[in-house]
Design a protein around this motif. Structure first.
Motif, PDB file in Angstrom:
ATOM      1  N   ASP A 120      83.994   8.322 133.586  1.00  0.00           N
ATOM      2  CA  ASP A 120      84.801   7.139 133.293  1.00  0.00           C
ATOM      3  C   ASP A 120      84.521   5.997 134.257  1.00  0.00           C
ATOM      4  OD1 ASP A 120      85.940   8.660 131.292  1.00  0.00           O
ATOM      5  OD2 ASP A 120      87.640   9.298 132.522  1.00  0.00           O
ATOM      6  N   PHE A 124      81.549   4.182 133.087  1.00  0.00           N
ATOM      7  CA  PHE A 124      81.863   3.342 131.923  1.00  0.00           C
ATOM      8  C   PHE A 124      82.511   2.040 132.364  1.00  0.00           C
ATOM      9  CE2 PHE A 124      84.612   2.132 128.272  1.00  0.00           C
ATOM     10  CZ  PHE A 124      83.585   1.860 127.374  1.00  0.00           C
ATOM     11  N   TYR A 155      89.439   3.887 124.826  1.00  0.00           N
ATOM     12  CA  TYR A 155      88.093   4.064 125.385  1.00  0.00           C
ATOM     13  C   TYR A 155      88.087   4.383 126.876  1.00  0.00           C
ATOM     14  CZ  TYR A 155      87.435   1.249 121.153  1.00  0.00           C
ATOM     15  OH  TYR A 155      87.494   0.768 119.874  1.00  0.00           O
ATOM     16  N   ASN A 197      86.561   9.714 128.674  1.00  0.00           N
ATOM     17  CA  ASN A 197      85.504  10.254 127.815  1.00  0.00           C
ATOM     18  C   ASN A 197      86.090  10.918 126.576  1.00  0.00           C
ATOM     19  OD1 ASN A 197      82.576  11.060 127.402  1.00  0.00           O
ATOM     20  ND2 ASN A 197      83.562  13.062 127.362  1.00  0.00           N
ATOM     21  N   ARG A 227      86.867   8.274 124.189  1.00  0.00           N
ATOM     22  CA  ARG A 227      85.636   7.655 123.666  1.00  0.00           C
ATOM     23  C   ARG A 227      84.960   8.551 122.632  1.00  0.00           C
ATOM     24  NH1 ARG A 227      85.281   6.316 129.129  1.00  0.00           N
ATOM     25  NH2 ARG A 227      83.637   7.851 129.581  1.00  0.00           N
ATOM     26  N   ARG A 236      84.412   7.182 118.868  1.00  0.00           N
ATOM     27  CA  ARG A 236      83.035   6.684 118.973  1.00  0.00           C
ATOM     28  C   ARG A 236      82.680   5.767 117.806  1.00  0.00           C
ATOM     29  NH1 ARG A 236      78.805  10.556 119.842  1.00  0.00           N
ATOM     30  NH2 ARG A 236      80.191  12.314 120.245  1.00  0.00           N
ATOM     31  N   LEU A 278      83.784   2.402 118.840  1.00  0.00           N
ATOM     32  CA  LEU A 278      83.235   1.904 120.103  1.00  0.00           C
ATOM     33  C   LEU A 278      81.752   1.566 120.013  1.00  0.00           C
ATOM     34  CD1 LEU A 278      83.414   1.348 123.139  1.00  0.00           C
ATOM     35  CD2 LEU A 278      83.042   3.799 123.531  1.00  0.00           C
TER      36      LEU A 278
END
Length: 403
Positions: free
Chosen positions: A258, A261, A279, A282, A285, A289, A292
């Motif tokens: 993270d 990111f 998001y 993880n 996310r 996905r 994103l």
């Protein structure tokens, strides 16, 4: 430097890739490897070209897996050839073979037969499907095993992409992994023999190996009961971890946590995404996905690859190019590490090879000799290990049993 396997002798009856990859690794580590080949055609891969080494008919494929070995050309279909193999086996530590199940038993060269002349022999058999089971009699090839073992169900663009289909890996990865498992097994057997005095029969199956290296994807299935599907370059458990188009090519973005990111979003000018609960982690996310990835793709496409490679490296976000092989071997890190090596070759002058990646005390472990010509060492090896038999060897050469 004394190499770790100095004094270990291997009789290599294998051909193609999995077995030769194993024995080349052992040769790099210092073992004496005697490669037995058919007197006329040799290892099949000698003719698997083009391309061929300059001024020769030696295929690049053969050169990739056979350095550091002594080529001894013996016709094992001939009774005298079989006897030579038994005599050689009595003086080696390891026999490596990849014939079909039972293929060497008809010649009296199977494990039980050779164990009779060398009780502490380490005998490694590589087959497509193992020594037992409903498929044991089948021939196994890497491509088939990538499909049967599940790898191709994971490799390629998703089913939803027009024209997509399962795709094999660009090298014979099942063969290569099997070769390395074989080397590990042989090294373990040598250690065990030192403790117990006992030899062993090693049974390696390409299919077993392919299933064994499914790693996290196998566990994704075993823990959920759901078969993973093809995802292109995306990762099933990490987001973003895939290829993205840049303004002038493609980059790999491999965000592993993270914090990375958050740093990526700052460089990309979209810090709000890192703070969005959809998001921020993880887990979120991966779940989101589909929403994103298009946002990240649009952002990355605004700048050339060099921008992302430079800027993300500054903040410790894993990002890399997709190199072709010319770029790989020109890469300053690859050059610095000496991953391309040269060895002298009697016909071509020299041959370029890829270095073994293992280093001991800063030294790469590579065999000192190029892949051998067919039968290059037949008389040298036989005279050394079977002394005072020149007249016999001369007759066998006349008869075509040896070359």
């Amino acid at each position: 430097m004394d190499k770790p396997l100095a004094g270990v002798r291997v009789l290599d009856l294998s051909r193609i890739l999995a077995g030769p990859w194993c024995s080349q690794h052992l040769a790099d580590l210092g073992a004496e490897v005697i490669k037995v080949e058919h007197p006329k055609r040799g290892d099949d891969t000698r003719s698997w070209g083009p391309p061929y080494l300059k001024n020769t008919r030696e295929a690049a494929y053969f050169l990739s897996a056979n350095r550091g070995k002594e080529s001894v050309a013996i016709d094992i279909a001939h009774p005298e050839g079989q006897q030579l193999i038994r005599e050689l086996a009595s003086q080696v530590d390891v026999v490596l073979e990849n014939f079909k199940v039972g293929g060497l038993a008809r010649y009296g060269l199977d494990y039980e037969s050779l164990k009779a002349v060398k009780p502490d022999l380490i005998y490694c058999s590589i087959t497509g499907f193992g020594q037992d089971g409903p498929y044991a009699e089948r021939a196994g090839y890497d491509f088939l095993l990538q499909g049967m073992g599940g790898l191709m169900s994971l490799t390629g663009q998703p089913e939803s992409v027009p024209g997509s289909e399962p795709v094999k890996v660009g090298v014979a990865i099942t063969d290569l992994f099997t070769g390395m498992y074989a080397a590990t097994a042989i090294l373990s057997a040598l250690l065990q023999r030192d403790r117990t005095g006992d030899g062993v029969w090693i049974d390696l199956s390409l299919l077993d190996v392919q299933v064994g290296v499914l790693a996290n994807q196998a566990m994704n299935y075993l823990t959920t009961g759901n078969s993973p599907e093809r995802m292109g370059n995306a990762h099933p458990n990490i987001v973003p971890y895939q290829v993205f188009p840049s303004a002038d090519g493609h980059i790999i973005l491999a965000v592993g946590n993270d914090t990375q990111f958050q740093r990526f979003c700052e460089v990309a000018g979209i810090p709000e995404l890192a703070g969005d609960s959809d998001y921020a982690t993880n887990n979120s996310r991966v779940e989101n996905r589909e929403q994103l990835i298009p946002q990240l793709s649009a952002c990355i496409a605004k700048h050339p690859s060099a921008f992302w490679l430079d800027e993300l490296e500054k903040v410790g976000v894993p990002c890399g190019p997709i190199n072709n092989l010319a770029q790989v071997f020109a890469d300053p890190q690859i050059c610095h590490r000496g991953m391309r090596i040269e060895r002298q070759h009697p016909e071509a002058g020299s041959v370029p090879l890829v270095s073994n990646p293992i280093r001991f005390n800063g030294h790469a472990l590579n065999a000192e000799t190029a892949p051998p010509a067919l039968g290059e060492h037949t008389l040298e090896v036989l005279q050394r290990l079977l002394p005072n038999q020149n007249s016999r060897l001369d007759q066998l050469k006349i008869e075509g049993v040896i070359r």
